[in-house]
Design a protein around this motif. Sequence first.
Motif, PDB file in Angstrom:
ATOM      1  N   LYS A  98       0.815  -1.202   0.000  1.00 19.18           N
ATOM      2  CA  LYS A  98       0.000   0.000   0.000  1.00 19.18           C
ATOM      3  C   LYS A  98       0.857   1.265   0.000  1.00 19.18           C
ATOM      4  O   LYS A  98       0.344   2.353  -0.225  1.00 19.18           O
ATOM      5  N   SER A  99       2.127   1.103   0.288  1.00 23.30           N
ATOM      6  CA  SER A  99       3.021   2.257   0.303  1.00 23.30           C
ATOM      7  C   SER A  99       4.420   1.796  -0.087  1.00 23.30           C
ATOM      8  O   SER A  99       4.764   0.617   0.048  1.00 23.30           O
ATOM      9  N   GLY A 100       5.199   2.716  -0.575  1.00 26.14           N
ATOM     10  CA  GLY A 100       6.549   2.358  -0.991  1.00 26.14           C
ATOM     11  C   GLY A 100       7.473   3.555  -1.009  1.00 26.14           C
ATOM     12  O   GLY A 100       7.024   4.709  -1.066  1.00 26.14           O
ATOM     13  N   HIS A 101       8.758   3.272  -0.962  1.00 23.18           N
ATOM     14  CA  HIS A 101       9.771   4.327  -0.998  1.00 23.18           C
ATOM     15  C   HIS A 101      10.864   3.886  -1.958  1.00 23.18           C
ATOM     16  O   HIS A 101      11.334   2.746  -1.881  1.00 23.18           O
ATOM     17  N   ARG A 112       7.981   6.599 -12.983  1.00 19.02           N
ATOM     18  CA  ARG A 112       7.197   5.358 -13.010  1.00 19.02           C
ATOM     19  C   ARG A 112       6.817   4.912 -11.590  1.00 19.02           C
ATOM     20  O   ARG A 112       5.666   4.537 -11.337  1.00 19.02           O
ATOM     21  N   PHE A 113       7.760   4.954 -10.680  1.00 17.22           N
ATOM     22  CA  PHE A 113       7.431   4.536  -9.318  1.00 17.22           C
ATOM     23  C   PHE A 113       6.551   5.565  -8.629  1.00 17.22           C
ATOM     24  O   PHE A 113       5.710   5.208  -7.794  1.00 17.22           O
ATOM     25  N   SER A 114       6.710   6.837  -8.970  1.00 18.13           N
ATOM     26  CA  SER A 114       5.838   7.868  -8.422  1.00 18.13           C
ATOM     27  C   SER A 114       4.397   7.623  -8.838  1.00 18.13           C
ATOM     28  O   SER A 114       3.462   7.807  -8.038  1.00 18.13           O
ATOM     29  N   GLU A 115       4.200   7.176 -10.057  1.00 12.34           N
ATOM     30  CA  GLU A 115       2.852   6.876 -10.540  1.00 12.34           C
ATOM     31  C   GLU A 115       2.228   5.690  -9.810  1.00 12.34           C
ATOM     32  O   GLU A 115       1.008   5.548  -9.776  1.00 12.34           O
ATOM     33  N   LEU A 116       3.073   4.847  -9.228  1.00 11.34           N
ATOM     34  CA  LEU A 116       2.575   3.726  -8.424  1.00 11.34           C
ATOM     35  C   LEU A 116       2.253   4.142  -6.994  1.00 11.34           C
ATOM     36  O   LEU A 116       1.806   3.334  -6.192  1.00 11.34           O
ATOM     37  N   GLY A 117       2.500   5.412  -6.676  1.00 13.45           N
ATOM     38  CA  GLY A 117       2.236   5.906  -5.337  1.00 13.45           C
ATOM     39  C   GLY A 117       3.435   5.861  -4.417  1.00 13.45           C
ATOM     40  O   GLY A 117       3.314   6.137  -3.215  1.00 13.45           O
ATOM     41  N   PHE A 118       4.607   5.534  -4.949  1.00 11.06           N
ATOM     42  CA  PHE A 118       5.822   5.500  -4.154  1.00 11.06           C
ATOM     43  C   PHE A 118       6.367   6.915  -3.960  1.00 11.06           C
ATOM     44  O   PHE A 118       6.347   7.719  -4.884  1.00 11.06           O
ATOM     45  N   GLU A 119       6.838   7.202  -2.772  1.00  6.28           N
ATOM     46  CA  GLU A 119       7.606   8.417  -2.567  1.00  6.28           C
ATOM     47  C   GLU A 119       9.036   8.146  -3.028  1.00  6.28           C
ATOM     48  O   GLU A 119       9.550   7.047  -2.834  1.00  6.28           O
ATOM     49  N   MET A 178       2.197  -2.197 -16.668  1.00  2.37           N
ATOM     50  CA  MET A 178       1.921  -3.288 -15.748  1.00  2.37           C
ATOM     51  C   MET A 178       0.434  -3.340 -15.397  1.00  2.37           C
ATOM     52  O   MET A 178      -0.195  -2.326 -15.102  1.00  2.37           O
ATOM     53  N   GLU A 179      -0.123  -4.534 -15.434  1.00  2.00           N
ATOM     54  CA  GLU A 179      -1.538  -4.723 -15.121  1.00  2.00           C
ATOM     55  C   GLU A 179      -1.733  -4.875 -13.616  1.00  2.00           C
ATOM     56  O   GLU A 179      -0.812  -5.202 -12.879  1.00  2.00           O
ATOM     57  N   GLU A 180      -2.954  -4.639 -13.164  1.00  2.00           N
ATOM     58  CA  GLU A 180      -3.247  -4.828 -11.755  1.00  2.00           C
ATOM     59  C   GLU A 180      -3.001  -6.279 -11.358  1.00  2.00           C
ATOM     60  O   GLU A 180      -3.359  -7.207 -12.082  1.00  2.00           O
ATOM     61  N   ASN A 181      -2.362  -6.456 -10.222  1.00  3.21           N
ATOM     62  CA  ASN A 181      -2.073  -7.774  -9.650  1.00  3.21           C
ATOM     63  C   ASN A 181      -1.125  -8.610 -10.508  1.00  3.21           C
ATOM     64  O   ASN A 181      -1.037  -9.830 -10.322  1.00  3.21           O
ATOM     65  N   GLU A 182      -0.413  -7.977 -11.428  1.00  2.07           N
ATOM     66  CA  GLU A 182       0.575  -8.708 -12.211  1.00  2.07           C
ATOM     67  C   GLU A 182       1.820  -8.932 -11.373  1.00  2.07           C
ATOM     68  O   GLU A 182       2.321  -8.017 -10.716  1.00  2.07           O
ATOM     69  N   LEU A 221       5.231 -10.843  -5.647  1.00  6.87           N
ATOM     70  CA  LEU A 221       5.326  -9.385  -5.526  1.00  6.87           C
ATOM     71  C   LEU A 221       4.463  -8.727  -6.587  1.00  6.87           C
ATOM     72  O   LEU A 221       4.713  -8.867  -7.781  1.00  6.87           O
ATOM     73  N   ARG A 222       3.440  -8.026  -6.134  1.00 10.56           N
ATOM     74  CA  ARG A 222       2.547  -7.283  -7.023  1.00 10.56           C
ATOM     75  C   ARG A 222       2.605  -5.809  -6.641  1.00 10.56           C
ATOM     76  O   ARG A 222       2.063  -5.399  -5.621  1.00 10.56           O
ATOM     77  N   LEU A 223       3.262  -5.015  -7.457  1.00 10.25           N
ATOM     78  CA  LEU A 223       3.424  -3.607  -7.124  1.00 10.25           C
ATOM     79  C   LEU A 223       2.172  -2.794  -7.377  1.00 10.25           C
ATOM     80  O   LEU A 223       1.979  -1.733  -6.788  1.00 10.25           O
TER      81      LEU A 223
END
Length: 303
Positions: free
Chosen positions: A51-54, A86-93, A250-254, A297-299
């Motif tokens: 749910k969160s990432g850095h 790309r990682f920012s779009e996934l919600g990662f700081e 990347m697709e959801e739950n891929e 691992l599903r990002l």
Amino acid sequence: MSGKTSLDTSLIPETWTGPHGDPRGQRPRTEPAFTAAITKEEFDSKYYKIKSGHVLVLNNKEFHVPNADLGNRDGSDIDASTISQRFSELGFEYELETDLSKSATVEWFEKVKRQLITKPVDCFVLVILSHGTANGVYATDQLMTTEEIVENFNATNCPPLRFKPKILIIQSCRGTNLSRGLNVPIDPNQADSSADLSEYYDWLGIQTVRLPNEADFLFSYATIPGRAAFRNSELGTPFIRHLSKAIEEMEENEDFYSVLTSVNKMVGMIYKPNDGVAAYSDIVQMPCFVSHLTKSLRLKQSG
């Protein structure tokens, strides 16, 4: 299950000697597993809950390493910007640093580890864009071995990341040799195999597990050991470019394994190096990844 369990090797004594009595001093240091608490629900889960990432992006472009002729890495800014986005779009700081010495890099890692104590995350990513060797990557002033980098975030030295996936993405050469390949036509025939492997475990009444220091790491490299990697001054590197595109699509739950596998295919089989004058007719670049993950691992998770 019955039978005696033994090591498939001989233990190295505390003090040992090499061939012909060559003294070697203390045996190599090993990191033992330790006992860590985990809930049964978390242990039984087949994938990491993200749910969160850095993400940290280290972009080294200019070097002053004694006795090493390391040129400037023109085009690396493109990689740094793209992968951060790309990682920012996934919600990662994300945090981006450029041209750090080894000591400055370690200081940065320590600062981030302190931040993780008060602001924990579900996934940690470290992207390093630099020159490198088979054993590590270069800070601006000296080599940092992969082992040194990993030790900063292993289960012993970074408790907030225990049981959390830690992804290390390295864009660098891992040697000076070029990989060669064959130009072959596409074969319509396919081979597909699958296996449902299950491991036994006894979980009744157990509240702790032995957590290896090296657990939950995923290493993604631009190339295989001993080989060089390519970079274009205007387009960046093919590895980061295709990885960024694969993350974007990347697709959801891929599973992230499939993402990295697609990068292996695109860079290894489709990418054709070109020096601006003529293409290398039989030169290829083969990315690879090594997993110590204990779950899927599903990002990009639904919900």
